[in-house]
Design an enzyme around this catalytic site. Structure first.
Site, PDB file in Angstrom:
ATOM      1  N   ASN A   1     -43.638 -42.147 -88.765  1.00  0.00           N
ATOM      2  CA  ASN A   1     -42.372 -42.650 -89.296  1.00  0.00           C
ATOM      3  C   ASN A   1     -41.480 -43.143 -88.174  1.00  0.00           C
ATOM      4  O   ASN A   1     -41.587 -42.703 -87.036  1.00  0.00           O
ATOM      5  CB  ASN A   1     -41.670 -41.556 -90.096  1.00  0.00           C
ATOM      6  CG  ASN A   1     -42.493 -41.132 -91.286  1.00  0.00           C
ATOM      7  OD1 ASN A   1     -43.366 -41.891 -91.718  1.00  0.00           O
ATOM      8  ND2 ASN A   1     -42.256 -39.949 -91.796  1.00  0.00           N
TER       9      ASN A   1
ATOM     10  N   HIS B   1     -45.304 -44.963 -83.972  1.00  0.00           N
ATOM     11  CA  HIS B   1     -45.046 -46.372 -84.308  1.00  0.00           C
ATOM     12  C   HIS B   1     -43.682 -46.856 -83.842  1.00  0.00           C
ATOM     13  O   HIS B   1     -43.156 -47.833 -84.358  1.00  0.00           O
ATOM     14  CB  HIS B   1     -45.202 -46.594 -85.819  1.00  0.00           C
ATOM     15  CG  HIS B   1     -46.622 -46.405 -86.283  1.00  0.00           C
ATOM     16  ND1 HIS B   1     -46.955 -46.049 -87.567  1.00  0.00           N
ATOM     17  CD2 HIS B   1     -47.800 -46.503 -85.620  1.00  0.00           C
ATOM     18  CE1 HIS B   1     -48.277 -45.945 -87.681  1.00  0.00           C
ATOM     19  NE2 HIS B   1     -48.808 -46.207 -86.510  1.00  0.00           N
TER      20      HIS B   1
ATOM     21  N   CYS C   1     -34.157 -61.207 -73.857  1.00  0.00           N
ATOM     22  CA  CYS C   1     -33.729 -60.532 -72.622  1.00  0.00           C
ATOM     23  C   CYS C   1     -33.979 -59.034 -72.660  1.00  0.00           C
ATOM     24  O   CYS C   1     -33.652 -58.325 -71.720  1.00  0.00           O
ATOM     25  CB  CYS C   1     -32.257 -60.817 -72.332  1.00  0.00           C
ATOM     26  SG  CYS C   1     -31.135 -59.960 -73.461  1.00  0.00           S
TER      27      CYS C   1
ATOM     28  N   GLY D   1     -48.035 -36.006 -95.914  1.00  0.00           N
ATOM     29  CA  GLY D   1     -47.543 -37.275 -96.455  1.00  0.00           C
ATOM     30  C   GLY D   1     -48.100 -38.512 -95.780  1.00  0.00           C
ATOM     31  O   GLY D   1     -47.390 -39.491 -95.610  1.00  0.00           O
TER      32      GLY D   1
ATOM     33  N   SER E   1     -51.417 -41.264 -95.914  1.00  0.00           N
ATOM     34  CA  SER E   1     -52.579 -41.675 -96.708  1.00  0.00           C
ATOM     35  C   SER E   1     -53.853 -41.693 -95.865  1.00  0.00           C
ATOM     36  O   SER E   1     -54.943 -41.827 -96.405  1.00  0.00           O
ATOM     37  CB  SER E   1     -52.326 -43.067 -97.283  1.00  0.00           C
ATOM     38  OG  SER E   1     -52.072 -43.980 -96.237  1.00  0.00           O
TER      39      SER E   1
HETATM   40  P1  NAD Z   1     -48.432 -44.439 -96.616  1.00  0.00           P
HETATM   41  O1  NAD Z   1     -47.297 -45.214 -97.151  1.00  0.00           O
HETATM   42  O2  NAD Z   1     -49.713 -45.110 -96.380  1.00  0.00           O
HETATM   43  O3  NAD Z   1     -48.754 -43.204 -97.538  1.00  0.00           O
HETATM   44  C1  NAD Z   1     -47.767 -42.348 -97.995  1.00  0.00           C
HETATM   45  C2  NAD Z   1     -48.424 -41.057 -98.447  1.00  0.00           C
HETATM   46  O4  NAD Z   1     -47.394 -40.164 -98.869  1.00  0.00           O
HETATM   47  C3  NAD Z   1     -49.390 -41.212 -99.629  1.00  0.00           C
HETATM   48  O5  NAD Z   1     -50.597 -40.551 -99.322  1.00  0.00           O
HETATM   49  C4  NAD Z   1     -48.656 -40.503-100.787  1.00  0.00           C
HETATM   50  O6  NAD Z   1     -49.542 -39.866-101.678  1.00  0.00           O
HETATM   51  C5  NAD Z   1     -47.832 -39.477-100.031  1.00  0.00           C
HETATM   52  N1  NAD Z   1     -46.663 -38.953-100.739  1.00  0.00           N
HETATM   53  C6  NAD Z   1     -45.968 -39.504-101.772  1.00  0.00           C
HETATM   54  N2  NAD Z   1     -44.932 -38.702-102.124  1.00  0.00           N
HETATM   55  C7  NAD Z   1     -44.982 -37.633-101.295  1.00  0.00           C
HETATM   56  C8  NAD Z   1     -44.188 -36.453-101.155  1.00  0.00           C
HETATM   57  N3  NAD Z   1     -43.116 -36.214-101.935  1.00  0.00           N
HETATM   58  N4  NAD Z   1     -44.547 -35.556-100.225  1.00  0.00           N
HETATM   59  C9  NAD Z   1     -45.628 -35.772 -99.419  1.00  0.00           C
HETATM   60  N5  NAD Z   1     -46.408 -36.864 -99.498  1.00  0.00           N
HETATM   61  C10 NAD Z   1     -46.078 -37.790-100.424  1.00  0.00           C
HETATM   62  O7  NAD Z   1     -47.876 -43.765 -95.322  1.00  0.00           O
HETATM   63  P2  NAD Z   1     -48.479 -43.704 -93.943  1.00  0.00           P
HETATM   64  O8  NAD Z   1     -49.852 -43.158 -93.972  1.00  0.00           O
HETATM   65  O9  NAD Z   1     -47.468 -43.022 -93.144  1.00  0.00           O
HETATM   66  O10 NAD Z   1     -48.629 -45.248 -93.457  1.00  0.00           O
HETATM   67  C11 NAD Z   1     -47.674 -46.279 -93.608  1.00  0.00           C
HETATM   68  C12 NAD Z   1     -47.081 -46.773 -92.294  1.00  0.00           C
HETATM   69  O11 NAD Z   1     -45.867 -47.454 -92.557  1.00  0.00           O
HETATM   70  C13 NAD Z   1     -46.703 -45.630 -91.423  1.00  0.00           C
HETATM   71  O12 NAD Z   1     -47.630 -45.561 -90.426  1.00  0.00           O
HETATM   72  C14 NAD Z   1     -45.291 -45.920 -90.929  1.00  0.00           C
HETATM   73  O13 NAD Z   1     -45.320 -46.436 -89.624  1.00  0.00           O
HETATM   74  C15 NAD Z   1     -44.754 -46.993 -91.802  1.00  0.00           C
HETATM   75  N6  NAD Z   1     -43.660 -46.509 -92.674  1.00  0.00           N
HETATM   76  C16 NAD Z   1     -42.700 -45.669 -92.194  1.00  0.00           C
HETATM   77  C17 NAD Z   1     -41.689 -45.197 -93.015  1.00  0.00           C
HETATM   78  C18 NAD Z   1     -40.630 -44.263 -92.444  1.00  0.00           C
HETATM   79  O14 NAD Z   1     -40.343 -44.329 -91.259  1.00  0.00           O
HETATM   80  N7  NAD Z   1     -40.075 -43.351 -93.249  1.00  0.00           N
HETATM   81  C19 NAD Z   1     -41.657 -45.589 -94.356  1.00  0.00           C
HETATM   82  C20 NAD Z   1     -42.654 -46.472 -94.822  1.00  0.00           C
HETATM   83  C21 NAD Z   1     -43.656 -46.909 -93.969  1.00  0.00           C
HETATM   84 ZN    ZN Z   2     -30.756 -61.149 -75.337  1.00  0.00          ZN
END
Ligand code: NAD
Ligand code: ZN
Length: 248
Positions: free
Chosen positions: A103, A120, A131, A188, A190
């Site tokens: 995240n 990330h 710059c 949380g 995937s």
């Molecule tokens: P993903 O979006 O691929 O998967 C999210 C996962 O969370 C799913 O497996 C889903 O089943 C699960 N989920 C849903 N509700 C939940 C809950 N209440 N508690 C626990 N789990 C729950 O996420 P990912 O694997 O992190 O990959 C997406 C990429 O996108 C990340 O690597 C990240 O860099 C970025 N991203 C970041 C944010 C953030 O910073 N909050 C938000 C969206 C995407």
């Molecule tokens: Zn600049």
């Protein structure tokens, strides 16, 4: 679920070195949508396309309008939920050392975890593409899109877009931490986005127990994880911490 929460509390209590790997699911209860899963951004548009570096370079106005502006609105407001708070509590109790997070929202640090590897990058900062000046995202003026630096360069969030390299240091340290832990909490995520999804595999190969927390099964379930606690991260973490405190 209650039995597995007890089991996880026991596994964590008995462990010497615990690491957590968190994904977008850990922040859903803070109001930040995930990419995949129910209610994810995926249902609106294809993040692989919109959040790809090539899309941003081709059309920064489109990506700012479709994705980054909304993310700024949501992340500027977001507060840690019971999952972040539970992980901070585990660190206080001396059970958890490092959080590896995919995240970019900074909520683990806000909750109080002190060793957070941001795989990330972070959305808290923008950097000028000309710059390299860094400005805090909440202070960036978005009255005009794309926002620009005084030098005229376009600001971009200090995160990794799809198609970009993971910062070497974050990758190397995550690998190290995954090798050293004896329990990894995988919360949380995937398990689709690489190379973050390799970290539980690395931990497993080094002998760690893998505990997954997710309302849905994932690519890791039954293959890499020892067990899945099926439920929302906040409730489950709250339950685990309460159980550990009861045991101590
Ligand atoms: P993903 O979006 O691929 O998967 C999210 C996962 O969370 C799913 O497996 C889903 O089943 C699960 N989920 C849903 N509700 C939940 C809950 N209440 N508690 C626990 N789990 C729950 O996420 P990912 O694997 O992190 O990959 C997406 C990429 O996108 C990340 O690597 C990240 O860099 C970025 N991203 C970041 C944010 C953030 O910073 N909050 C938000 C969206 C995407
Ligand atoms: Zn600049």
């Amino acid at each position: 679920m209650d039995d597995l929460i007890k089991k996880a509390a026991e596994d964590l209590s008995g462990a010497k070195n615990v690491t957590a790997l968190t994904g977008a699911g850990a922040s859903i209860e803070s109001g930040i949508p995930a990419f995949r899963g129910k209610g994810g951004l995926w249902e609106k548009y294809d993040p692989m396309e919109v959040a790809h570096i090539d899309s941003f370079l081709q059309d920064p106005v489109k990506v700012w309008n479709l994705l980054i502006k909304d993310m700024k609105d949501v992340i500027d407001q977001a507060q840690p939920n019971d999952c972040h708070k539970g992980l901070a509590k585990l660190e206080d109790l001396g059970k958890l050392k490092t959080v590896i997070t995919q995240n970019v929202d900074g909520l683990h640090q806000m909750a109080g975890n002190t060793d957070v590897i941001e795989f990330h990058g972070t959305f808290a900062w923008q950097r000028c593409m000309e710059c390299n000046t860094h400005v805090e995202t909440r202070h960036v003026d978005i009255s005009e899109i794309p926002p620009r630096c005084d030098c005229g360069g376009i600001f971009r969030p200090n995160v990794i877009f799809f198609g970009e390299m993971i910062p070497q240091e974050a990758h190397w340290r995550s690998h190290q931490v995954a090798t050293e832990c004896d329990v990894m909490l995988v919360i949380g995520t995937s398990g689709v986005v690489q190379p973050a999804a390799m970290m539980p595999v690395v931990a497993k190969e080094s002998g760690a127990k893998i505990i997954e927390i997710n309302p849905e099964s994932t690519l890791l379930t039954g293959e890499i994880s020892d067990y899945l606690i099926k439920g929302p991260a906040g409730d489950v973490m709250k339950g685990i911490v309460a159980q550990i405190e009861k045991m101590d």
